[in-house]
Design an enzyme around this catalytic site. Structure first.
Site, mmCIF file in Angstrom:
data_model
loop_
_atom_site.group_PDB
_atom_site.id
_atom_site.type_symbol
_atom_site.label_atom_id
_atom_site.label_comp_id
_atom_site.label_asym_id
_atom_site.label_seq_id
_atom_site.Cartn_x
_atom_site.Cartn_y
_atom_site.Cartn_z
ATOM 1 N N ASP A 131 16.961 82.503 1.089
ATOM 2 C CA ASP A 131 17.637 83.746 1.456
ATOM 3 C C ASP A 131 17.974 84.562 0.198
ATOM 4 O O ASP A 131 17.956 85.784 0.222
ATOM 5 C CB ASP A 131 18.908 83.410 2.250
ATOM 6 C CG ASP A 131 19.428 84.598 3.046
ATOM 7 O OD1 ASP A 131 18.654 85.544 3.262
ATOM 8 O OD2 ASP A 131 20.606 84.575 3.443
ATOM 9 N N GLU A 180 26.526 85.154 11.035
ATOM 10 C CA GLU A 180 25.695 83.943 11.056
ATOM 11 C C GLU A 180 25.778 83.250 12.412
ATOM 12 O O GLU A 180 24.770 82.763 12.931
ATOM 13 C CB GLU A 180 26.109 82.988 9.929
ATOM 14 C CG GLU A 180 25.777 83.496 8.529
ATOM 15 C CD GLU A 180 26.657 84.654 8.060
ATOM 16 O OE1 GLU A 180 27.775 84.815 8.605
ATOM 17 O OE2 GLU A 180 26.221 85.412 7.166
ATOM 18 N N HIS A 217 12.355 91.117 5.582
ATOM 19 C CA HIS A 217 13.210 90.164 4.856
ATOM 20 C C HIS A 217 13.065 88.772 5.488
ATOM 21 O O HIS A 217 12.944 87.762 4.790
ATOM 22 C CB HIS A 217 14.667 90.636 4.891
ATOM 23 C CG HIS A 217 15.670 89.583 4.483
ATOM 24 N ND1 HIS A 217 15.765 89.105 3.187
ATOM 25 C CD2 HIS A 217 16.593 88.885 5.210
ATOM 26 C CE1 HIS A 217 16.721 88.180 3.131
ATOM 27 N NE2 HIS A 217 17.225 88.020 4.346
ATOM 28 N N PHE A 254 25.149 89.643 -10.349
ATOM 29 C CA PHE A 254 24.697 88.760 -9.269
ATOM 30 C C PHE A 254 23.880 87.590 -9.834
ATOM 31 O O PHE A 254 24.067 86.434 -9.461
ATOM 32 C CB PHE A 254 23.855 89.591 -8.287
ATOM 33 C CG PHE A 254 23.346 88.831 -7.102
ATOM 34 C CD1 PHE A 254 24.209 88.179 -6.231
ATOM 35 C CD2 PHE A 254 21.967 88.763 -6.839
ATOM 36 C CE1 PHE A 254 23.737 87.476 -5.132
ATOM 37 C CE2 PHE A 254 21.484 88.066 -5.742
ATOM 38 C CZ PHE A 254 22.368 87.422 -4.883
ATOM 39 N N HIS A 287 18.199 94.070 5.610
ATOM 40 C CA HIS A 287 18.180 92.968 6.581
ATOM 41 C C HIS A 287 17.287 93.305 7.765
ATOM 42 O O HIS A 287 17.762 93.595 8.857
ATOM 43 C CB HIS A 287 19.605 92.637 7.034
ATOM 44 C CG HIS A 287 20.398 91.967 5.963
ATOM 45 N ND1 HIS A 287 21.327 92.638 5.194
ATOM 46 C CD2 HIS A 287 20.369 90.701 5.494
ATOM 47 C CE1 HIS A 287 21.853 91.798 4.316
ATOM 48 N NE2 HIS A 287 21.291 90.619 4.463
ATOM 49 N N HIS A 309 17.146 83.709 10.849
ATOM 50 C CA HIS A 309 18.454 83.616 10.195
ATOM 51 C C HIS A 309 19.240 84.929 10.104
ATOM 52 O O HIS A 309 20.438 84.894 9.840
ATOM 53 C CB HIS A 309 18.305 82.996 8.797
ATOM 54 C CG HIS A 309 17.966 84.004 7.745
ATOM 55 N ND1 HIS A 309 16.690 84.487 7.572
ATOM 56 C CD2 HIS A 309 18.741 84.653 6.851
ATOM 57 C CE1 HIS A 309 16.708 85.375 6.596
ATOM 58 N NE2 HIS A 309 17.932 85.494 6.134
ATOM 59 N N ASP A 310 18.579 86.086 10.310
ATOM 60 C CA ASP A 310 19.329 87.353 10.269
ATOM 61 C C ASP A 310 19.105 88.169 11.546
ATOM 62 O O ASP A 310 19.227 89.403 11.532
ATOM 63 C CB ASP A 310 18.897 88.190 9.042
ATOM 64 C CG ASP A 310 19.693 87.828 7.797
ATOM 65 O OD1 ASP A 310 20.846 87.374 7.954
ATOM 66 O OD2 ASP A 310 19.167 87.971 6.681
#
Ligand SMILES: [Zn+2]
Length: 704
Positions: free
Chosen positions: A605, A521, A456, A660, A452, A491-492
């Site tokens: 994402d 978040e 990314h 996943f 992260h 977003h991160d």
């Protein structure tokens, strides 16, 4: 000059000027905030689809009035006499009208398939122009609208054609202004000159011979001025550093300017030859018909071509992944890679791509190659900044972009380039210095986690860009586009490499602040606005209140929806939508659009399995490392840890990825591609990656 007309010159000029000033009035009136912003910009801001629709309706009303008055003054008896004298005229006009009907169809095709709002606006204008020309020629062939006689040779003057020119020429000039992002004053200069030129042509046809000669000469000089100005206008837009980049590619602009100058030159030439008696009236009319058609339809064909090119880019992408798959099969059959490297006549980029495909699984090898290439380019004497821009441009349109191979400088260039490509910079009059400062601030707010991190974030921005340009151009609004780019990069923000579960279990300060609800978040979204509203970084300062509200709603909703805990809720909602036949009329439905945008950012994402396997592998190894770090910390703090986060070898990595992909990513993309069939090729990449992971897992199973 060939465009002789009896209508008085002031009316011509007014028609020409009204068309242009109407646009500025419309854009200025749309909202006070926007008006201010537009006033500040140097370039013509591309009018929104709604504005152009209103202009279209206005122009159609003008056109109907002109038609009505011409029918009122028509002299069918005289026309019949003309057609009796010149036997081929009626078929010329009929044929030209059919040709224009075909051209209108072409424009509508370009309009429907437009790959961006700007291209849709441009195609819409052309559809209007060609449609008017079609009706005009049809009425010349059938309604016999004629009531004037040329003073020198007694030939008929077809009012309908000249009326059509009065309306379509300024519209075409406006089109040229939009296509080349000319400033308003240039376009109004050309429009005024064009009006004078039309008026001069009209006047010279009814004046007696000597005065007519002088007016004709003046008109010809104005014609030269119009052509030179137009040449320069397109030339400026074709400069590589022209900002913001024009909506059409440079080679298309080059074709356009040659096309316009060539086809528009036929009219004065015909008029000159006719006056000198070298050609007769009918031949001149035939040439005028062809020239009129070429002048308008050439533009339409270039438009269609531009759209097809971009649609083709997607096809090329699909072929690329098919080829990649084939190469992988070849690699498994142990084909020598050195033989492939000796391919002659293969482009360097293709060669390095093929080499990469064959180079096996050595981590970072691609990166070394990229660095070596960069060094080689450096020796050739290019500036580093140029390389960064080029690198950004070349890898921007492909799904196999990987931020791990790029320097910080390259990545900043990629981000700026995404903002430029989507035209949000000029749309919201964003100061480029502020944009860079904002990017720098966002970058420094990312921690150096294995996964992260800033790279990314850029990967997510890049994937968001590809997703939006593939499926969202039809419905997304300008402000939502800006919101998506900001959300993707933010977003991160300040992710500390630990999961929400860790925050909650360790009773971290963030978990307390956000009451255990989407802890990270909420933190990312909070920081996104904190940075955005900082003085030197405020890239949204020119938004009006409503725009800011929508921007905020989209950013918050999108970032909060990157929480994996909301994944299944979104998936069920998508299943429900697909069961009911898919998303309907997204452009009109704000709530539905908000959901779709969140779906797209969440897709971006989860981009790892839709990347080439090497990339997929590098990033999942990084995530595993991040998980392992957390497990270590959990052990120290006596906190529970999750079994899947403990695995620290390649076998558990493969098993984890298989799970996943099978349980999260694949079902998600199956629903996504049902809703947006353009994205179904991503399922092939996912399957290819799944097969790779299965092969790895299998090889370990055999070892035991
Ligand atoms: Zn993320």
């Amino acid at each position: 000059m060939g465009r002789k007309n009896a209508a008085n010159s002031s009316m011509l000029q007014e028609a020409s000027m009204n068309n242009y000033s109407m646009t500025s009035a419309a854009s200025g009136a749309s909202s006070s905030g926007r008006g201010k912003r537009r006033a500040k910009t140097r370039n013509i801001a591309i009018a929104s689809t709604k504005e152009v629709q209103w202009q279209g309706i206005f122009m159609i009303i003008v056109w109907l009035c002109v038609m009505g008055s011409l029918i009122f003054f028509a002299n069918p008896e005289a026309s019949r006499r003309v057609f009796a004298k010149f036997s081929h005229l009626q078929s010329f006009y009929g044929a030209t009208s059919v040709a224009f009907a075909f051209a209108t169809g072409l424009d509508i095709l370009a309009y429907v398939n437009a790959v961006s709002d700007e291209k849709r606006v441009l195609s819409g204008i052309l559809a209007y122009v060609d449609g008017v020309a079609c009706i005009s020629y049809l009425s010349m062939a059938t309604l016999n609208l004629y009531f004037l006689v040329d003073s020198t040779q007694g030939n008929p003057v077809w009012l309908m054609r000249y009326a059509e020119w009065i309306i379509t020429c300024p519209t075409l000039l406006y089109w040229c202004g939009l296509a080349s992002r000319a400033d308003r004053s240039s376009v109004s200069d050309i429009a005024t000159a064009d009006a004078l030129l039309l008026a001069g042509g009209a006047l010279s046809s009814i004046l007696p011979s000597w005065p007519a000669f002088f007016v004709f000469a003046g008109s010809f000089a104005t014609y030269i001025y119009v052509m030179l100005h137009m040449w320069g206008m397109f030339g400026k837009a074709m400069q590589p550093d022209f900002q913001p980049p024009p909506p059409l590619p440079r080679h298309a602009l080059h074709l356009l300017r040659c096309e316009i100058v060539m086809s528009w030159s036929i009219f004065p030439l015909v008029e000159f030859l006719r006056r000198q008696g070298y050609i007769d009236f009918q031949v001149g009319e035939a040439m005028n018909c062809v020239a009129d058609y070429a002048a308008k339809v050439g533009l339409a064909m270039i438009m269609v071509n531009c759209n097809l090119e971009q649609i083709n880019a997607l096809r090329v992408q699909q072929m690329h992944s098919a080829l990649t798959g084939m190469l992988k099969v070849m690699r498994k059959t142990n084909l020598s890679s050195s033989r492939m490297a000796q391919l002659d006549g293969v482009d360097d980029d293709v060669k390095s791509w093929i080499m990469n495909e064959f180079s096996g699984s050595t981590d970072g090898k691609g990166g070394d190659d990229a660095k070596a290439q960069q060094r080689a380019r450096g020796r050739k004497g290019h500036s580093a900044a140029m390389d960064a821009e080029k690198l950004a441009a070349s890898s921007l349109f492909t799904w196999d972009f990987d931020a791990l191979d790029k320097s910080d400088e390259d990545l900043t260039a990629v981000c700026v380039r995404v903002f430029q490509e989507l035209h949000v910079i000029e749309q919201f009059n964003i100061d480029e210095k502020k944009l860079r400062k904002w990017l720098q601030k966002v970058r420094t707010q990312y921690n150096k986690n294995p996964f992260h991190n800033w790279r990314h974030a850029v990967m997510v921005l890049h994937t968001t860009y590809l997703l939006l340009t593939s499926v969202a151009t039809e419905f997304i609004t300008e402000v939502e586009l800006l919101a998506m780019l900001i959300a993707a990069l933010s977003h991160d923000l300040d992710h500390n490499g630990l999961t929400n579960a860790f925050h909650i279990n360790s009773r971290s300060e963030l978990a307390l602040v956000y009451n255990d609800q989407s802890v990270l978040e909420n933190h990312h979204s909070h920081l996104a606005f904190e940075i955005l509203l900082e003085k030197g970084c405020n890239v949204v300062e020119n938004l009006d209140e409503d725009e800011f509200k929508r921007l905020r709603a989209v950013i918050i909703n999108c970032i909060l929806n990157t929480d994996m805990a909301t994944h299944h809720t979104k998936l069920s909602k998508m299943e429900e939508v697909n069961r009911l036949g898919g998303f309907i009329n997204l452009a009109e439905n704000n709530d539905q659009r908000l959901f779709v945008l969140a779906v797209l950012l969440h897709t971006a994402d989860l981009h790892n399995p839709i990347k080439p396997f090497e990339s997929n592998k590098r990033w999942s190894a990084r995530l595993q490392k991040e998980f392992n770090n957390q497990v270590e910390l959990e052990a120290k703090m006596n906190l529970p840890s999750l079994p899947f986060m403990r695995g620290n070898d390649e076998e558990s990595l493969a098993k984890g990825e298989i799970g996943f992909i099978n349980f999260v990513v694949k079902p998600w993309h199956q629903q996504l591609s049902q809703a947006f069939p353009k994205l179904d090729f991503l399922l092939d990449t996912i399957d290819a990656n799944l097969a790779e992971w299965k092969a790895i897992a299998e090889s370990y199973r055999q070892m035991h």
